[in-house]
Design an enzyme around this catalytic site. Structure first.
Site, PDB file in Angstrom:
ATOM      1  N   PHE A 483       0.731  -1.212  -0.022  1.00  0.00           N
ATOM      2  CA  PHE A 483      -0.084   0.105   0.117  1.00  0.00           C
ATOM      3  C   PHE A 483       0.718   1.500   0.019  1.00  0.00           C
ATOM      4  CE2 PHE A 483      -2.227  -2.972   2.946  1.00  0.00           C
ATOM      5  CZ  PHE A 483      -2.930  -3.693   1.676  1.00  0.00           C
ATOM      6  N   HIS A 484       1.850   1.363  -1.014  1.00  0.00           N
ATOM      7  CA  HIS A 484       2.874   2.397  -1.048  1.00  0.00           C
ATOM      8  C   HIS A 484       2.744   3.115  -2.549  1.00  0.00           C
ATOM      9  CE1 HIS A 484       5.213   0.855   2.557  1.00  0.00           C
ATOM     10  NE2 HIS A 484       3.905   1.264   3.108  1.00  0.00           N
ATOM     11  N   PRO A 485       1.575   3.181  -3.246  1.00  0.00           N
ATOM     12  CA  PRO A 485       1.424   3.413  -4.331  1.00  0.00           C
ATOM     13  C   PRO A 485       2.070   5.083  -4.568  1.00  0.00           C
ATOM     14  CG  PRO A 485      -0.672   3.571  -3.718  1.00  0.00           C
ATOM     15  CD  PRO A 485       0.224   3.089  -2.680  1.00  0.00           C
TER      16      PRO A 485
END
Length: 548
Positions: A483-485
């Site tokens: 969840f680090h876009p």
């Protein structure tokens, strides 16, 4: 002031309009209004963050699948992960993803930002970025060469509060050959240790709580929640306002100086494309007139991949405190009475960074340790993450600087339709090599005496005798986005390859900036919330300097 009753009128005018009250947007709202000279409108599609389970640190288990506060996006099938889709949670609330994340504070490595500057982004090297970090921090370790004190964002040192299993993990890391690093945001991040987190006095210290709450009483700031931006308004090549929907009605607001997009790596490129700014072939395909061709909008998306080993433990873990009803009651009372205990912490407690092979100039793998195991609901299912009914823990690895690149495209001209998000994880041999090397170290780590002594059953580890190909197959079957876009509107000097210049102005347009994680030229080493807030601080400095 906070506006939760009526939409702004069609001729409402401001100096600046900020679209998105996330990690960077809240910083902008504070910094652009603190001198009292500028009138600012902050638009946020989600609700207020003054909710119990948002402010309680461990409450992100309850916001993970809550559509009221989470966009709950879903990726396209990912070829590198056996065509599995991946969940893409993003905050839809004041504070954005800083209101629903796991609160790990990781600034990245000096080399990450030296890379940014070497790519043509003058002023984004480590020396400049470190000063911004020091400005924004109120660090539990106090002021010094690598930390600041007295800033808006409180960073807690949780070494005396973590679960005992987390200390065993740190000891195992040393037994496996890593040095103990008491400050994973210090002179070097290399080593094993306990993470620092964005909490204060038992509360989540999101960007909203740190920056927006102190600013909401200012007469020159208007915060409108439930405002879903649908397009940027232009006069020629100049951005002059924002059209948005609220409570079923259409509204518009106008900016005398600048429109600033802070919607994050999904919503900022989406809004640009909906407004006719993006790759011409995409815009024509969905029936949107090309206002300004910008080939890089939605391209170069990057993310971190995580891969877990999961164990049943022979000693109590957080499961023992959080699973039974009486345990929930006990920790709930402890939190209410003292603001301490498991509810006041993140479950990501231990971690570190290491080099997976000789010859590397800096760490390339991140470690995570959670003294808890839990069942994740299927994406789209309204179910809370819950701990397992047995003691357990999770050890994970995540390559720091993947070379895989994804992209984002709107599916139609309808703003309410979620975009197609192709994360394209694990699409390069480099990324697979690094994560396999990380797994080989993880095998060593869990075999170290301190962890081996508390393993009752191996639930999801690959056997030590597994070949690299067998490990790779399990990675493709079980790894996931952490969840680090970022990077979908990346910063750089070339308008063909980048969307914004080093001062975050959109190439080829005026009156329009992007200030959020989408501008990252490359993903930083570690969790990206701290760098996103840093980008908010630097973006505010640029806006104010250009207003003089």
């Amino acid at each position: 002031m906070n506006d939760t009753a009526s939409p702004a009128g069609s001729q409402d005018r401001y100096d600046y309009i900020i679209v998105g009250a996330g990690s960077a947007g809240c910083v902008l709202a504070n910094r652009l209004t603190e001198n009292g000279r500028h009138k600012v409108l902050l638009l946020e599609a989600g609700p207020s963050d003054r909710r119990f389970w948002v402010q309680v640190p461990i409450g992100y288990g309850k916001t993970f699948y809550n559509p009221e506060v989470n966009w709950m996006y879903q990726s396209e099938p990912i070829p590198g992960l056996n065509n599995r889709t991946n969940y893409v949670p993003r905050g839809k609330i004041l504070g954005g993803s800083s209101s629903i994340n796991a609160m790990v504070y990781s600034r990245g490595q000096a080399g990450d930002f030296e890379d940014w500057e070497a790519m043509g982004n003058k002023g984004w090297g480590w020396k400049d970025v470190l000063q911004t970090y020091r400005k924004m921090e109120d660090h539990a370790l106090g002021s010094g060469p690598f930390h600041g004190a007295g800033g808006p964002l409180h960073v807690d040192d949780i070494r005396n509060a973590v679960h005992p299993l987390s200390h065993l993990y740190v000891k195992a890391g040393q037994e496996a050959g890593l040095k103990y690093t008491p400050d994973l945001n210090g002179e070097t991040i290399e080593g094993v240790g306990l993470y620092q987190v964005t909490t204060k006095n038992g509360y989540r210290w999101s960007s909203s709580r740190a920056y927006l709450w102190p600013a909401q009483g200012r007469a020159n700031l208007r915060v409108v929640t439930g405002a879903f931006a649908t397009r940027i308004l232009f006069e020629g090549k100049r951005a002059v306002g924002i059209a948005y929907r609220r409570e079923g009605r259409e509204a518009a607001a106008y900016a005398n100086r600048e429109v600033i997009l802070s919607g994050g790596s999904i919503n900022s490129p989406q809004l640009l494309q909906l407004s006719g700014v993006g790759p011409a072939d995409l815009l024509k395909r969905v029936g949107i007139p090309v206002h300004h061709e910008s080939p890089a909008v939605g391209q170069q998306m990057q993310d971190h991949v995580c891969y877990d080993y999961i164990f049943k433990a022979s000693r109590p873990s957080l499961n023992n405190e959080l699973y039974p009803w009486w345990g929930k009651l006990k920790v709930g009372l402890q939190y209410i009475l003292t603001r301490k205990g498991p509810l006041s912490l993140s479950v990501n407690q231990g971690g570190g960074y290491f080099r997976s092979r000789p010859g590397l100039d800096r760490p390339n793998i991140q470690l995570y340790f959670s003294p808890l195991t839990y069942e994740k609901a299927l994406p789209g299912v309204k179910k809370l993450m819950g701990p397992d009914p047995f003691p357990g823990f999770i050890v994970s690895v995540s390559p720091c600087r993947p070379t895989s690149r994804g992209h984002l495209e709107i599916r139609s001209s309808d703003p309410a339709q979620a975009p197609a998000i192709q994360l394209n994880l694990m699409s390069t041999n480099h990324d697979m090599q690094e994560i396999v090397e990380g797994v080989r170290f993880m095998q060593k780590l869990v075999a170290a005496p301190s962890l081996a002594s508390v393993i009752a059953e191996r639930l999801h580890p690959t056997p030590n005798q597994a070949t690299d190909d067998e490990i790779a197959a399990d990675i493709r079957a079980r790894a996931y986005s952490v969840f680090h876009p970022c990077g979908s509107c990346r910063m750089g000097p070339d308008p063909q390859e980048a969307v914004v210049d080093p001062r975050l102005r959109v190439h080829g347009l005026t009156g329009l900036r992007i200030v959020d994680s989408s501008i990252f030229p490359t993903v930083t080493s570690g969790n990206i919330n701290a760098p996103s807030i840093m980008v908010g601080e630097r973006g505010a400095e640029f806006v104010l300097a250009d207003a003089k």
